[in-house]
Design a protein around this motif. Sequence first.
Motif, PDB file in Angstrom:
ATOM      1  N   SER A 147     107.940 106.163  78.429  1.00 11.52           N
ATOM      2  CA  SER A 147     108.654 105.758  77.217  1.00 11.52           C
ATOM      3  C   SER A 147     110.102 105.449  77.560  1.00 11.52           C
ATOM      4  O   SER A 147     110.798 106.257  78.176  1.00 11.52           O
ATOM      5  CB  SER A 147     108.599 106.880  76.173  1.00 11.52           C
ATOM      6  N   MET A 148     110.550 104.279  77.151  1.00 13.97           N
ATOM      7  CA  MET A 148     111.951 103.930  77.314  1.00 13.97           C
ATOM      8  C   MET A 148     112.743 104.419  76.091  1.00 13.97           C
ATOM      9  O   MET A 148     112.228 105.121  75.256  1.00 13.97           O
ATOM     10  CB  MET A 148     112.078 102.419  77.498  1.00 13.97           C
ATOM     11  N   GLY A 149     114.003 104.045  75.972  1.00  9.08           N
ATOM     12  CA  GLY A 149     114.846 104.597  74.928  1.00  9.08           C
ATOM     13  C   GLY A 149     114.439 104.181  73.519  1.00  9.08           C
ATOM     14  O   GLY A 149     114.156 103.009  73.263  1.00  9.08           O
ATOM     15  N   MET A 150     114.397 105.135  72.596  1.00 11.09           N
ATOM     16  CA  MET A 150     114.080 104.867  71.185  1.00 11.09           C
ATOM     17  C   MET A 150     115.283 105.077  70.269  1.00 11.09           C
ATOM     18  O   MET A 150     115.221 104.767  69.084  1.00 11.09           O
ATOM     19  CB  MET A 150     112.936 105.789  70.722  1.00 11.09           C
ATOM     20  N   ALA A 151     116.392 105.566  70.821  1.00 13.70           N
ATOM     21  CA  ALA A 151     117.569 105.847  70.005  1.00 13.70           C
ATOM     22  C   ALA A 151     118.213 104.555  69.499  1.00 13.70           C
ATOM     23  O   ALA A 151     118.132 103.504  70.139  1.00 13.70           O
ATOM     24  CB  ALA A 151     118.585 106.647  70.808  1.00 13.70           C
ATOM     25  N   ASN A 152     118.828 104.656  68.333  1.00 13.15           N
ATOM     26  CA  ASN A 152     119.593 103.554  67.737  1.00 13.15           C
ATOM     27  C   ASN A 152     118.738 102.326  67.429  1.00 13.15           C
ATOM     28  O   ASN A 152     119.245 101.211  67.385  1.00 13.15           O
ATOM     29  CB  ASN A 152     120.771 103.166  68.634  1.00 13.15           C
ATOM     30  N   ARG A 153     117.444 102.526  67.211  1.00  7.88           N
ATOM     31  CA  ARG A 153     116.546 101.464  66.769  1.00  7.88           C
ATOM     32  C   ARG A 153     115.930 101.845  65.435  1.00  7.88           C
ATOM     33  O   ARG A 153     115.769 103.021  65.123  1.00  7.88           O
ATOM     34  CB  ARG A 153     115.422 101.216  67.779  1.00  7.88           C
ATOM     35  N   SER A 154     115.530 100.800  64.681  1.00  5.18           N
ATOM     36  CA  SER A 154     115.012 101.025  63.335  1.00  5.18           C
ATOM     37  C   SER A 154     113.661 100.384  63.075  1.00  5.18           C
ATOM     38  O   SER A 154     113.002 100.734  62.094  1.00  5.18           O
ATOM     39  CB  SER A 154     116.004 100.476  62.285  1.00  5.18           C
ATOM     40  N   ASP A 155     113.219  99.459  63.925  1.00  8.60           N
ATOM     41  CA  ASP A 155     112.032  98.656  63.647  1.00  8.60           C
ATOM     42  C   ASP A 155     110.896  98.974  64.618  1.00  8.60           C
ATOM     43  O   ASP A 155     110.875  98.496  65.750  1.00  8.60           O
ATOM     44  CB  ASP A 155     112.390  97.169  63.752  1.00  8.60           C
ATOM     45  N   PRO A 156     109.918  99.777  64.197  1.00  8.00           N
ATOM     46  CA  PRO A 156     108.821 100.129  65.094  1.00  8.00           C
ATOM     47  C   PRO A 156     107.916  98.950  65.448  1.00  8.00           C
ATOM     48  O   PRO A 156     107.172  99.022  66.421  1.00  8.00           O
ATOM     49  CB  PRO A 156     108.050 101.209  64.322  1.00  8.00           C
ATOM     50  N   THR A 157     107.979  97.866  64.680  1.00  2.00           N
ATOM     51  CA  THR A 157     107.151  96.702  65.001  1.00  2.00           C
ATOM     52  C   THR A 157     107.665  95.968  66.228  1.00  2.00           C
ATOM     53  O   THR A 157     106.995  95.052  66.730  1.00  2.00           O
ATOM     54  CB  THR A 157     107.070  95.721  63.814  1.00  2.00           C
ATOM     55  N   LYS A 158     108.820  96.358  66.739  1.00  2.00           N
ATOM     56  CA  LYS A 158     109.376  95.732  67.939  1.00  2.00           C
ATOM     57  C   LYS A 158     108.973  96.470  69.216  1.00  2.00           C
ATOM     58  O   LYS A 158     109.378  96.079  70.310  1.00  2.00           O
ATOM     59  CB  LYS A 158     110.904  95.684  67.853  1.00  2.00           C
ATOM     60  N   LEU A 159     108.180  97.510  69.090  1.00  2.00           N
ATOM     61  CA  LEU A 159     107.737  98.259  70.267  1.00  2.00           C
ATOM     62  C   LEU A 159     106.649  97.488  70.998  1.00  2.00           C
ATOM     63  O   LEU A 159     105.727  96.958  70.379  1.00  2.00           O
ATOM     64  CB  LEU A 159     107.224  99.636  69.863  1.00  2.00           C
ATOM     65  N   ARG A 160     106.754  97.454  72.329  1.00  2.00           N
ATOM     66  CA  ARG A 160     105.811  96.703  73.156  1.00  2.00           C
ATOM     67  C   ARG A 160     105.506  97.469  74.441  1.00  2.00           C
ATOM     68  O   ARG A 160     106.364  98.151  74.995  1.00  2.00           O
ATOM     69  CB  ARG A 160     106.398  95.339  73.560  1.00  2.00           C
ATOM     70  N   PHE A 161     104.279  97.312  74.924  1.00  2.00           N
ATOM     71  CA  PHE A 161     103.922  97.773  76.261  1.00  2.00           C
ATOM     72  C   PHE A 161     104.139  96.624  77.241  1.00  2.00           C
ATOM     73  O   PHE A 161     103.846  95.458  76.932  1.00  2.00           O
ATOM     74  CB  PHE A 161     102.461  98.211  76.326  1.00  2.00           C
ATOM     75  N   ALA A 162     104.656  96.946  78.418  1.00  2.00           N
ATOM     76  CA  ALA A 162     104.895  95.920  79.425  1.00  2.00           C
ATOM     77  C   ALA A 162     105.132  96.593  80.769  1.00  2.00           C
ATOM     78  O   ALA A 162     105.354  97.814  80.847  1.00  2.00           O
ATOM     79  CB  ALA A 162     106.114  95.066  79.052  1.00  2.00           C
ATOM     80  N   ARG A 163     105.089  95.791  81.819  1.00  2.00           N
ATOM     81  CA  ARG A 163     105.565  96.270  83.102  1.00  2.00           C
ATOM     82  C   ARG A 163     107.091  96.274  83.049  1.00  2.00           C
ATOM     83  O   ARG A 163     107.700  95.398  82.435  1.00  2.00           O
ATOM     84  CB  ARG A 163     105.090  95.365  84.238  1.00  2.00           C
ATOM     85  N   LEU A 164     107.706  97.273  83.663  1.00  2.00           N
ATOM     86  CA  LEU A 164     109.158  97.417  83.579  1.00  2.00           C
ATOM     87  C   LEU A 164     109.878  96.143  84.005  1.00  2.00           C
ATOM     88  O   LEU A 164     110.852  95.718  83.355  1.00  2.00           O
ATOM     89  CB  LEU A 164     109.615  98.590  84.451  1.00  2.00           C
ATOM     90  N   MET A 165     109.416  95.526  85.073  1.00  2.00           N
ATOM     91  CA  MET A 165     110.095  94.346  85.594  1.00  2.00           C
ATOM     92  C   MET A 165     109.948  93.135  84.676  1.00  2.00           C
ATOM     93  O   MET A 165     110.632  92.131  84.866  1.00  2.00           O
ATOM     94  CB  MET A 165     109.583  94.028  86.999  1.00  2.00           C
ATOM     95  N   ASP A 166     109.080  93.224  83.678  1.00  2.00           N
ATOM     96  CA  ASP A 166     108.887  92.114  82.736  1.00  2.00           C
ATOM     97  C   ASP A 166     109.607  92.339  81.413  1.00  2.00           C
ATOM     98  O   ASP A 166     109.562  91.472  80.540  1.00  2.00           O
ATOM     99  CB  ASP A 166     107.395  91.904  82.459  1.00  2.00           C
ATOM    100  N   THR A 167     110.265  93.483  81.240  1.00  2.00           N
ATOM    101  CA  THR A 167     110.924  93.771  79.971  1.00  2.00           C
ATOM    102  C   THR A 167     112.164  92.903  79.801  1.00  2.00           C
ATOM    103  O   THR A 167     112.800  92.499  80.780  1.00  2.00           O
ATOM    104  CB  THR A 167     111.319  95.253  79.876  1.00  2.00           C
ATOM    105  N   GLN A 168     112.496  92.675  78.536  1.00  2.00           N
ATOM    106  CA  GLN A 168     113.651  91.832  78.225  1.00  2.00           C
ATOM    107  C   GLN A 168     114.435  92.414  77.053  1.00  2.00           C
ATOM    108  O   GLN A 168     113.847  92.920  76.099  1.00  2.00           O
ATOM    109  CB  GLN A 168     113.202  90.407  77.873  1.00  2.00           C
ATOM    110  N   GLY A 169     115.757  92.323  77.136  1.00  2.00           N
ATOM    111  CA  GLY A 169     116.604  92.676  76.013  1.00  2.00           C
ATOM    112  C   GLY A 169     116.815  94.152  75.767  1.00  2.00           C
ATOM    113  O   GLY A 169     117.358  94.537  74.733  1.00  2.00           O
ATOM    114  N   CYS A 170     116.411  95.009  76.702  1.00  2.00           N
ATOM    115  CA  CYS A 170     116.550  96.458  76.520  1.00  2.00           C
ATOM    116  C   CYS A 170     117.530  97.009  77.553  1.00  2.00           C
ATOM    117  O   CYS A 170     117.229  97.008  78.754  1.00  2.00           O
ATOM    118  CB  CYS A 170     115.193  97.150  76.659  1.00  2.00           C
ATOM    119  N   PRO A 171     118.711  97.488  77.126  1.00  2.00           N
ATOM    120  CA  PRO A 171     119.680  98.038  78.077  1.00  2.00           C
ATOM    121  C   PRO A 171     119.136  99.218  78.885  1.00  2.00           C
ATOM    122  O   PRO A 171     119.436  99.353  80.072  1.00  2.00           O
ATOM    123  CB  PRO A 171     120.844  98.476  77.173  1.00  2.00           C
ATOM    124  N   PHE A 172     118.336 100.058  78.251  1.00  2.28           N
ATOM    125  CA  PHE A 172     117.748 101.201  78.939  1.00  2.28           C
ATOM    126  C   PHE A 172     116.843 100.722  80.068  1.00  2.28           C
ATOM    127  O   PHE A 172     116.886 101.240  81.192  1.00  2.28           O
ATOM    128  CB  PHE A 172     116.960 102.056  77.946  1.00  2.28           C
TER     129      PHE A 172
END
Length: 240
Positions: A147-172
């Motif tokens: 699990s990556m960071g969930m703090a300071n977010r409000s929209d659970p519909t934006k949660l996605r499974f992915a390979r770490l190297m394919d993630t986008q837009g997440c500072p964590f």
Amino acid sequence: MDEERTSRSRRLLGDEGVERLAQARVAVIGLGGVGAACAEALVRAGVGGFLFVDKDVVSESDLNRQVIAFTSTIGMRKVDVMEAMARQINPQAAVEKLHGFVTEEFIDDLLDGEKPIDFIVDAVDTLTAKAAIARFAAERNIPAVSSMGMANRSDPTKLRFARLMDTQGCPFCREMRKICRSRGVVDMEVLYSQEPPVKVKPAPGAARAAKTELGTHSYMPPVAGLMLSAYVIQHLIQDR
């Protein structure tokens, strides 16, 4: 396991699926808002064996989001509360617990044991610990999800499974990639949010270690935990 307790699951999974879950052993590392919700759902699903790992005790600030947090459990070790909850749900569950931090130096001593682990759920907060868990799982060919960071977010519909190297837009995730590269971790399966985190000002005079700039909704960590439990269950019941 009592057939009445598993009757609703059995309608979807059949006898074979229920038996696979009953025979599985899952390590849930980190029993905060995400990890405890994941663990509870896995127990209710009929997973038969667990290793719970956490160093913290329940605090009053946990009451807004953690399924193990009640006024009656404040000050109690999270592993003890999670174990008690698991046994209330399924007295037949085989539960082991470790009250300690996961560190790069001691992860092998913590997780290597006589009983095999079929899946690892990483719900810890520390980047270096996450990288150590990913390395441990990869070296032993144990399926894992982080699990990556969930703090300071409000929209659970934006949660996605992915390979770490394919993630986008997440500072964590961006920081996690740096840590993984520095430690030779090639990649890892993660649950992350595509929603940009809201910037929250630290409390006046608060030390940096207090992390008062991190806010959490009551629903975000549990939703993430439930999604992780679904991921684990689908893996455990599939043909292998």
